[in-house]
Scaffold this active site. Structure first.
Site, PDB file in Angstrom:
ATOM      1  N   MET A   1       5.997  -2.468  -7.703  1.00  0.00           N
ATOM      2  CA  MET A   1       6.786  -1.883  -6.601  1.00  0.00           C
ATOM      3  C   MET A   1       7.654  -0.733  -7.113  1.00  0.00           C
ATOM      4  O   MET A   1       8.819  -0.595  -6.716  1.00  0.00           O
ATOM      5  CB  MET A   1       7.664  -2.956  -5.934  1.00  0.00           C
ATOM      6  CG  MET A   1       6.848  -4.018  -5.239  1.00  0.00           C
ATOM      7  SD  MET A   1       7.839  -5.377  -4.630  1.00  0.00           S
ATOM      8  CE  MET A   1       7.949  -6.417  -6.081  1.00  0.00           C
TER       9      MET A   1
ATOM     10  N   GLY B   1      -2.338 -10.970  -5.961  1.00  0.00           N
ATOM     11  CA  GLY B   1      -2.067 -11.197  -7.373  1.00  0.00           C
ATOM     12  C   GLY B   1      -1.815 -12.660  -7.670  1.00  0.00           C
ATOM     13  O   GLY B   1      -2.584 -13.539  -7.277  1.00  0.00           O
ATOM     14  N   ASP B   2      -0.708 -12.914  -8.349  1.00  0.00           N
ATOM     15  CA  ASP B   2      -0.293 -14.297  -8.625  1.00  0.00           C
ATOM     16  C   ASP B   2       0.900 -14.621  -7.715  1.00  0.00           C
ATOM     17  O   ASP B   2       1.813 -13.794  -7.574  1.00  0.00           O
ATOM     18  CB  ASP B   2       0.138 -14.434 -10.099  1.00  0.00           C
ATOM     19  CG  ASP B   2       0.507 -15.875 -10.402  1.00  0.00           C
ATOM     20  OD1 ASP B   2      -0.381 -16.631 -10.823  1.00  0.00           O
ATOM     21  OD2 ASP B   2       1.679 -16.252 -10.174  1.00  0.00           O
TER      22      ASP B   2
ATOM     23  N   PRO C   1      -6.018  -9.171  -7.515  1.00  0.00           N
ATOM     24  CA  PRO C   1      -5.653  -7.801  -7.135  1.00  0.00           C
ATOM     25  C   PRO C   1      -6.411  -7.256  -5.925  1.00  0.00           C
ATOM     26  O   PRO C   1      -6.205  -6.103  -5.547  1.00  0.00           O
ATOM     27  CB  PRO C   1      -5.984  -7.007  -8.402  1.00  0.00           C
ATOM     28  CG  PRO C   1      -7.071  -7.792  -9.061  1.00  0.00           C
ATOM     29  CD  PRO C   1      -6.779  -9.230  -8.775  1.00  0.00           C
TER      30      PRO C   1
ATOM     31  N   ASP D   1      -0.968 -12.274   3.194  1.00  0.00           N
ATOM     32  CA  ASP D   1      -0.260 -11.001   3.112  1.00  0.00           C
ATOM     33  C   ASP D   1      -1.219  -9.857   3.424  1.00  0.00           C
ATOM     34  O   ASP D   1      -2.440 -10.008   3.311  1.00  0.00           O
ATOM     35  CB  ASP D   1       0.298 -10.801   1.693  1.00  0.00           C
ATOM     36  CG  ASP D   1       1.467 -11.729   1.406  1.00  0.00           C
ATOM     37  OD1 ASP D   1       1.963 -12.355   2.353  1.00  0.00           O
ATOM     38  OD2 ASP D   1       1.862 -11.821   0.235  1.00  0.00           O
TER      39      ASP D   1
ATOM     40  N   LYS E   1       4.087  -7.950   5.104  1.00  0.00           N
ATOM     41  CA  LYS E   1       4.610  -7.769   3.738  1.00  0.00           C
ATOM     42  C   LYS E   1       4.033  -6.549   3.048  1.00  0.00           C
ATOM     43  O   LYS E   1       3.859  -6.558   1.841  1.00  0.00           O
ATOM     44  CB  LYS E   1       4.295  -8.995   2.872  1.00  0.00           C
ATOM     45  CG  LYS E   1       4.991 -10.213   3.329  1.00  0.00           C
ATOM     46  CD  LYS E   1       5.873 -10.671   2.223  1.00  0.00           C
ATOM     47  CE  LYS E   1       6.737 -11.777   2.686  1.00  0.00           C
ATOM     48  NZ  LYS E   1       8.115 -11.403   2.621  1.00  0.00           N
TER      49      LYS E   1
ATOM     50  N   ALA F   1      -5.638  -1.410  -8.486  1.00  0.00           N
ATOM     51  CA  ALA F   1      -6.176  -1.998  -9.721  1.00  0.00           C
ATOM     52  C   ALA F   1      -7.168  -3.111  -9.391  1.00  0.00           C
ATOM     53  O   ALA F   1      -6.982  -3.857  -8.424  1.00  0.00           O
ATOM     54  CB  ALA F   1      -5.032  -2.552 -10.558  1.00  0.00           C
TER      55      ALA F   1
HETATM   56  C1  SAM Z   1       5.138  -7.848  -3.595  1.00  0.00           C
HETATM   57  S1  SAM Z   1       4.439  -7.355  -5.122  1.00  0.00           S
HETATM   58  C2  SAM Z   1       3.213  -8.598  -5.295  1.00  0.00           C
HETATM   59  C3  SAM Z   1       2.730  -8.754  -6.717  1.00  0.00           C
HETATM   60  C4  SAM Z   1       1.627  -9.782  -6.818  1.00  0.00           C
HETATM   61  N1  SAM Z   1       2.129 -11.108  -6.596  1.00  0.00           N
HETATM   62  C5  SAM Z   1       0.919  -9.727  -8.164  1.00  0.00           C
HETATM   63  O1  SAM Z   1       0.977 -10.690  -8.923  1.00  0.00           O
HETATM   64  O2  SAM Z   1       0.278  -8.704  -8.441  1.00  0.00           O
HETATM   65  C6  SAM Z   1       3.499  -5.942  -4.593  1.00  0.00           C
HETATM   66  C7  SAM Z   1       3.268  -4.982  -5.742  1.00  0.00           C
HETATM   67  O3  SAM Z   1       2.270  -5.492  -6.604  1.00  0.00           O
HETATM   68  C8  SAM Z   1       1.519  -4.435  -7.152  1.00  0.00           C
HETATM   69  N2  SAM Z   1       0.115  -4.616  -6.772  1.00  0.00           N
HETATM   70  C9  SAM Z   1      -0.418  -5.607  -6.036  1.00  0.00           C
HETATM   71  N3  SAM Z   1      -1.764  -5.464  -5.973  1.00  0.00           N
HETATM   72  C10 SAM Z   1      -2.069  -4.362  -6.678  1.00  0.00           C
HETATM   73  C11 SAM Z   1      -3.277  -3.701  -7.016  1.00  0.00           C
HETATM   74  N4  SAM Z   1      -4.483  -4.138  -6.621  1.00  0.00           N
HETATM   75  N5  SAM Z   1      -3.203  -2.564  -7.770  1.00  0.00           N
HETATM   76  C12 SAM Z   1      -2.022  -2.104  -8.217  1.00  0.00           C
HETATM   77  N6  SAM Z   1      -0.851  -2.691  -7.945  1.00  0.00           N
HETATM   78  C13 SAM Z   1      -0.871  -3.814  -7.197  1.00  0.00           C
HETATM   79  C14 SAM Z   1       2.129  -3.133  -6.619  1.00  0.00           C
HETATM   80  O4  SAM Z   1       3.107  -2.711  -7.551  1.00  0.00           O
HETATM   81  C15 SAM Z   1       2.767  -3.616  -5.335  1.00  0.00           C
HETATM   82  O5  SAM Z   1       3.819  -2.759  -4.939  1.00  0.00           O
END
Ligand code: SAM
Length: 261
Positions: A176, A95-96, A19, A42, A63, A205
Site C-alpha cells: 500500500m 495474499g495472506d 496474489p 475482497d 476494500k 505480482a
Molecule cells: C490490504 S493489503 C493486502 C495484502 C495481502 N493480504 C497480501 O498478503 O498480499 C493490499 C496491498 O497488497 C499489495 N498487493 C496485493 N496483491 C498484490 C499483487 N497481486 N501485486 C502487487 N501487490 C499486491 C498492494 O501493495 C496492495 O496495496
C-alpha cells in the site's frame, strides 16, 4: 471444545487467495473454497478464483483503494451472523490473511462470539513480487532482515517511525505504498538509506498481467505520479534487489515520449 455446538454454529475460515493467480492458491484454500456455503471476498480476488466456488453465495466486501467498501465492523458482524446460521463461511482475502488483511479484527469478533474459525495461509504479494523478478529476499552477506511494512498507517497517513526501517542489510517489502511513494522514499532517505539503494515495484505480482519497474530509491517518488498503474503494487527496497533479473523492468519514471507516441 464442544464440537457439536461449533458445527451447529457454523464455521468461518479466513483463506488467503494469494496474489490473484488461481494456480497460486494452496490446495487447502481450494478445498475450503469448494466446500463453502458463503464466500465473503475482497475486490482484489479475481473472478477466476471466485468461479472455483460454484455452490457458494458470493458477498463482495470491497476494500479496494478509492472504491466503496463495507466498513470493517460490518464485515465482522456479517461473519458472525453467517457463522451463527450454521453456514460454512469462507472469508477470502488477497495474499495472506494475516498480512495487512485486518484479519485480527475479524478473528477477535469471531472469538468473542464463540464462532469456530481457522486460517488458511496464502502467498503474500511480497513473495509473489520477489518471484516475478527472481529477487532473493534474503541473501548471505547482503540482506539478513526482511521487513513487511505498509505505507498507510491506521489513520491513512504514513505510519510513524518509518525512518527506522532504513537499516543496513534489510529488504523492505512495502505494501500500500505506491500512492505515497514520495513520502515513503523521503522518510527512508531521512533515515539514512542511500539514495542509490535498489528498488523494485511490481504491479499485479504473480499474474500474467504483471509489470515490473526498477530504479534507485531516489527515483521512487516518480511512481506516485504515474497514472498508468491501475492494479495493486508491491515495492521492494534494499541491496538484495540488485540481485534480481531486472533487465525487463521499466524505469519508475514513465517515458513521456513513448507514452505520447
Ligand atoms: C490490504 S493489503 C493486502 C495484502 C495481502 N493480504 C497480501 O498478503 O498480499 C493490499 C496491498 O497488497 C499489495 N498487493 C496485493 N496483491 C498484490 C499483487 N497481486 N501485486 C502487487 N501487490 C499486491 C498492494 O501493495 C496492495 O496495496
Amino acid at each position: 471444545m464442544d464440537h457439536a455446538r461449533d458445527r451447529a454454529k457454523g464455521h468461518v475460515t479466513l483463506v488467503g487467495a494469494g496474489p490473484g493467480a488461481a494456480d497460486l492458491l494452496t490446495l487447502r484454500a481450494l478445498r475450503a473454497i469448494e466446500a463453502a456455503d458463503v464466500l465473503v471476498h475482497d475486490d482484489l480476488v479475481p473472478a477466476d478464483i471466485l468461479m472455483l466456488a460454484p455452490r457458494a453465495r458470493l458477498i463482495a466486501a470491497g476494500k479496494r483503494k478509492g472504491r466503496h467498501s463495507m466498513p470493517q465492523t460490518r464485515i465482522n458482524a456479517l461473519l458472525v451472523a453467517l457463522g451463527r446460521r450454521g453456514l460454512r463461511v469462507v472469508r477470502l482475502k488477497a495474499g495472506d490473511p494475516l498480512v495487512f488483511g485486518r484479519a485480527g479484527e475479524e478473528i477477535a469478533a469471531l472469538r468473542a462470539a464463540g464462532i469456530a474459525h481457522d486460517i488458511v495461509p496464502g502467498v503474500t504479494s511480497a513473495l509473489a513480487a520477489a518471484a516475478d523478478a527472481r529477487v532473493p529476499l534474503t541473501l548471505r552477506g547482503v540482506a539478513s532482515h526482511l521487513v513487511f511494512a505498509t505505507g498507510h498507517g491506521a489513520d491513512g497517513a504514513l505510519p510513524p517511525g518509518i525512518e527506522a526501517l532504513a537499516r543496513e542489510g534489510a529488504t523492505l517489502a512495502l505494501y500500500m505504498a505506491r500512492s505515497v511513494a514520495d513520502g515513503v522514499a523521503a522518510r527512508l532517505l531521512a533515515g539514512g538509506l542511500p539514495a542509490s539503494t535498489p528498488a523494485l515495484a511490481v504491479e499485479q505480482a504473480g499474474r500474467d498481467t504483471r509489470r515490473l519497474f526498477a530504479g534507485a530509491l531516489a527515483d521512487l517518488p516518480a511512481l506516485a505520479a504515474r497514472d498508468d498503474l491501475a492494479g495493486p503494487v508491491l515495492i521492494l527496497v534494499g541491496p538484495a534487489v540488485a540481485h534480481g533479473d531486472l533487465a525487463q523492468a521499466e524505469p519508475f519514471l514513465a517515458d513521456l515520449l513513448a507514452a505520447a507516441a
